[in-house]
Design a protein around this motif. Structure first.
Motif, short mmCIF file in Angstrom:
data_model
loop_
_atom_site.label_atom_id
_atom_site.label_comp_id
_atom_site.label_asym_id
_atom_site.label_seq_id
_atom_site.Cartn_x
_atom_site.Cartn_y
_atom_site.Cartn_z
N SER A 186 23.74 -25.49 -50.81
CA SER A 186 23.12 -24.24 -51.25
C SER A 186 22.06 -23.90 -50.21
O SER A 186 21.71 -24.74 -49.35
N ILE A 187 21.52 -22.72 -50.29
CA ILE A 187 20.46 -22.34 -49.34
C ILE A 187 19.27 -23.28 -49.49
O ILE A 187 18.69 -23.74 -48.51
N ARG A 188 18.90 -23.59 -50.70
CA ARG A 188 17.76 -24.48 -50.93
C ARG A 188 18.03 -25.88 -50.39
O ARG A 188 17.14 -26.53 -49.83
N LYS A 189 19.24 -26.37 -50.53
CA LYS A 189 19.59 -27.68 -49.99
C LYS A 189 19.58 -27.67 -48.47
O LYS A 189 19.16 -28.63 -47.82
N LEU A 190 20.04 -26.59 -47.88
CA LEU A 190 20.00 -26.48 -46.42
C LEU A 190 18.56 -26.43 -45.91
O LEU A 190 18.25 -26.99 -44.86
#
Length: 109
Positions: free
Chosen positions: A78-82
């Motif tokens: 996800s964007i947050r994980k990236l």
């Protein structure tokens, strides 16, 4: 008339029947307009890009690799994980990609 009918969402066979023209002629007119229209950008309007080409390449590299292969304990990015995986990248401004959560605003008078 052909261009107006095309802009209205009509298909080539419908336009040809309406105007008593050959389908190839209708296609030629539409294609010529798309190719040669002066002063109009094909992609006019819309939101400006949030990522530069370098940013995009930087995000795509881990995002297209399975997270487990990169030592991450999840199966999907996800964007947050990236952002957590690549926090200190000087090329990337992650804040442009992450939208703040929507909050309900109640105005009382």
């Amino acid at each position: 008339m052909i261009l107006l009918a095309s802009a209205g969402g009509n298909t080539v066979p419908v336009i040809a029947r309406l105007l008593a023209a050959d389908e190839d002629t209708v296609r030629d007119v539409i294609h010529r307009f798309e190719r040669d229209r002066p002063g109009l950008s094909r992609w006019a309007g819309g939101h400006p890009r949030l990522l530069s080409d370098d940013d995009e390449a930087f995000v795509i590299q881990p995002a297209t690799t399975r997270a487990v292969k990169l030592g991450q304990p999840f199966t999907r990015w996800s964007i947050r994980k990236l952002t957590a995986y690549r926090p200190a990248c000087p090329l990337m401004n992650w804040s442009r990609l992450i939208r703040p959560p929507r909050t309900a605003s109640i105005h009382r008078s």
